[in-house]
Design a protein around this motif. Structure first.
Motif, PDB file in Angstrom:
ATOM      1  N   ASP A 221       0.871  -1.183   0.000  1.00 49.62           N
ATOM      2  CA  ASP A 221       0.000   0.000   0.000  1.00 49.62           C
ATOM      3  C   ASP A 221       0.905   1.228   0.000  1.00 49.62           C
ATOM      4  O   ASP A 221       2.131   1.104  -0.024  1.00 49.62           O
ATOM      5  N   ARG A 222       0.323   2.382   0.096  1.00 50.41           N
ATOM      6  CA  ARG A 222       1.161   3.590   0.192  1.00 50.41           C
ATOM      7  C   ARG A 222       1.526   3.809   1.651  1.00 50.41           C
ATOM      8  O   ARG A 222       0.684   3.672   2.545  1.00 50.41           O
ATOM      9  N   THR A 287       9.554  -4.606  -7.662  1.00 52.73           N
ATOM     10  CA  THR A 287       9.825  -4.395  -9.086  1.00 52.73           C
ATOM     11  C   THR A 287       9.531  -5.666  -9.879  1.00 52.73           C
ATOM     12  O   THR A 287       8.892  -5.626 -10.936  1.00 52.73           O
ATOM     13  N   LEU A 291       5.570  -3.600  -9.670  1.00 54.98           N
ATOM     14  CA  LEU A 291       5.162  -2.406  -8.917  1.00 54.98           C
ATOM     15  C   LEU A 291       6.353  -1.478  -8.732  1.00 54.98           C
ATOM     16  O   LEU A 291       7.507  -1.919  -8.644  1.00 54.98           O
ATOM     17  N   ASP A 292       6.064  -0.184  -8.646  1.00 53.42           N
ATOM     18  CA  ASP A 292       7.112   0.829  -8.503  1.00 53.42           C
ATOM     19  C   ASP A 292       7.426   1.025  -7.014  1.00 53.42           C
ATOM     20  O   ASP A 292       6.579   1.493  -6.258  1.00 53.42           O
ATOM     21  N   GLU A 294       9.060   3.168  -5.592  1.00 52.61           N
ATOM     22  CA  GLU A 294       8.993   4.571  -5.163  1.00 52.61           C
ATOM     23  C   GLU A 294       7.573   4.924  -4.732  1.00 52.61           C
ATOM     24  O   GLU A 294       7.359   5.807  -3.908  1.00 52.61           O
ATOM     25  N   GLU A 295       6.625   4.229  -5.325  1.00 58.99           N
ATOM     26  CA  GLU A 295       5.225   4.561  -5.037  1.00 58.99           C
ATOM     27  C   GLU A 295       4.645   3.664  -3.942  1.00 58.99           C
ATOM     28  O   GLU A 295       3.853   4.105  -3.117  1.00 58.99           O
ATOM     29  N   TRP A 296       5.053   2.403  -3.937  1.00 55.33           N
ATOM     30  CA  TRP A 296       4.438   1.422  -3.046  1.00 55.33           C
ATOM     31  C   TRP A 296       5.453   0.848  -2.067  1.00 55.33           C
ATOM     32  O   TRP A 296       6.623   0.690  -2.404  1.00 55.33           O
ATOM     33  N   SER A 297       4.978   0.536  -0.880  1.00 54.23           N
ATOM     34  CA  SER A 297       5.824  -0.222   0.048  1.00 54.23           C
ATOM     35  C   SER A 297       4.934  -1.260   0.725  1.00 54.23           C
ATOM     36  O   SER A 297       3.700  -1.178   0.656  1.00 54.23           O
TER      37      SER A 297
END
Ligand code: DAH
Length: 332
Positions: A221-222, A287, A291-292, A294-297
């Protein structure tokens, strides 16, 4: 003479009908049809009869002998069938082990544990996903931040499938590959648990089986951080084991998480149970899942289901759970 034959015939038929065992029948037969039996004696006497009586007496004698023989054969068949029936009854195996009324089965211990785990995670807002048991090298290792010949691959004693280029296909040694499959097919936010069967080249003993079960968790999620992981593990521990249980995380290493931890459950009596691994999903894994980072963790965790069932029911030896002994199984 004809009267003698008629008598012998009636007596013989009565004796045959009265024979209760094969031995008795054999004795009766020997008496009746033997050399010194009444019919043999009558036969010997035929020659001294006047010719005009001899024909009738001979016919009566033949008929009597045939009737006695037929009756003996018939009786023998009945006795043989009786013996056989008695033998079958005495040798019959009671496969129901004394359960006369049909009993309803129940789910296997591991299935019960899996369902309870799924229910618990659904209660915490997770969804359920599954993946294949036969995996490619990419999903089992490569996408999990272990390029070929990465030393961490040796953490899993992997069983390979003879399919495609050597080493390209495996029986999945853990449920972590399903993380990648979920990321590929589900746009975030992702809150899923992935139960399933896994395989390792291991000799069965009290605490290991070459085939066992894991449940994997993945959250993407973010703005997900390590405290979200710790809080989720703690919430799960209380929901699944009870409010008197707590959890702790210990630093550890897994290639697909950074940082990584091992999580333990503290029982009310103060003892600890090692449950599984967890950590923040490695950027390379995000990756690989498309998924990016930088955007998601996110965070992930994985632990063994069989050991939870073993713990919950106080089973001393894991092998008991898979030996299919009804006396063991029906206790649960
Ligand atoms: N796949 C690991 C194993 O089989 C367990 C595990 C550790 C799963 C850490 C995870 C994780 O998702 O983050 O040993």
């Amino acid at each position: 003479m004809i009267d003698d034959v008629a008598h012998a015939r009636t007596d013989g038929l009565t004796a045959i009908a009265a024979a209760r065992t094969m031995d008795e029948l054999r004795a009766v037969e020997a008496d009746l049809l033997g050399k010194r039996g009444p019919l043999a004696r009558a036969k010997a006497g035929l020659g001294s009869l006047p010719a005009e009586q001899r024909r009738d007496a001979g016919r009566a004698l033949n008929e009597a002998m045939a009737a006695v023989q037929a009756a003996a054969d018939e009786r023998r068949a009945v006795l043989v069938a009786e013996v056989r029936r008695a033998q079958l009854a005495s040798e019959r195996l009671d496969l129901t082990e004394a359960h006369r009324k049909p009993s309803r089965g129940h789910a296997h211990l591991v299935t019960q544990a899996t369902e309870r785990l799924e229910d618990t995670f659904i209660g915490l807002g997770f969804q359920i996903a599954e993946g294949p048991e036969v995996e490619t090298d990419w999903y089992a290792f490569g996408a999990l931040n272990m390029p070929s010949s990465h030393p961490a691959r040796s953490m899993w004693d992997t069983l390979f499938v003879d399919h495609g280029p050597p080493g390209s296909t495996v029986l999945r040694p853990h449920t972590s590959p399903v993380q990648i499959r979920v990321m590929e097919t589900t746009p975030p936010p992702i809150y899923v648990v992935m139960p399933g069967r896994v395989f390792r080249r291991d000799t069965a003993d009290a605490t290991h089986m070459p085939v066992f079960h894991q449940i994997e968790g993945l959250v993407v999620d973010r703005g997900i951080t390590f405290p979200d992981l710790a809080g989720t593990i703690e919430a799960f521990t209380k929901a699944f084991f009870g409010a008197e249980f707590t959890s702790r995380l210990r630093p550890s290493y897994f290639p697909f998480t950074e940082p990584s931890a091992e999580f333990d459950i503290r029982r009310p009596d103060g003892t600890w149970l090692e449950l599984g691994g967890c950590g923040m999903v490695h950027p390379n894994v995000l990756t690989a899942g498309g998924l990016d980072p930088e955007e998601w963790s996110g965070f992930a965790f994985g632990f063994g289901i069989d050991r939870m069932a073993k713990e919950r029911h106080g089973v001393a030896d894991l092998r008991e759970m898979f030996s299919n002994d009804i006396r063991f199984i029906e206790q649960f």
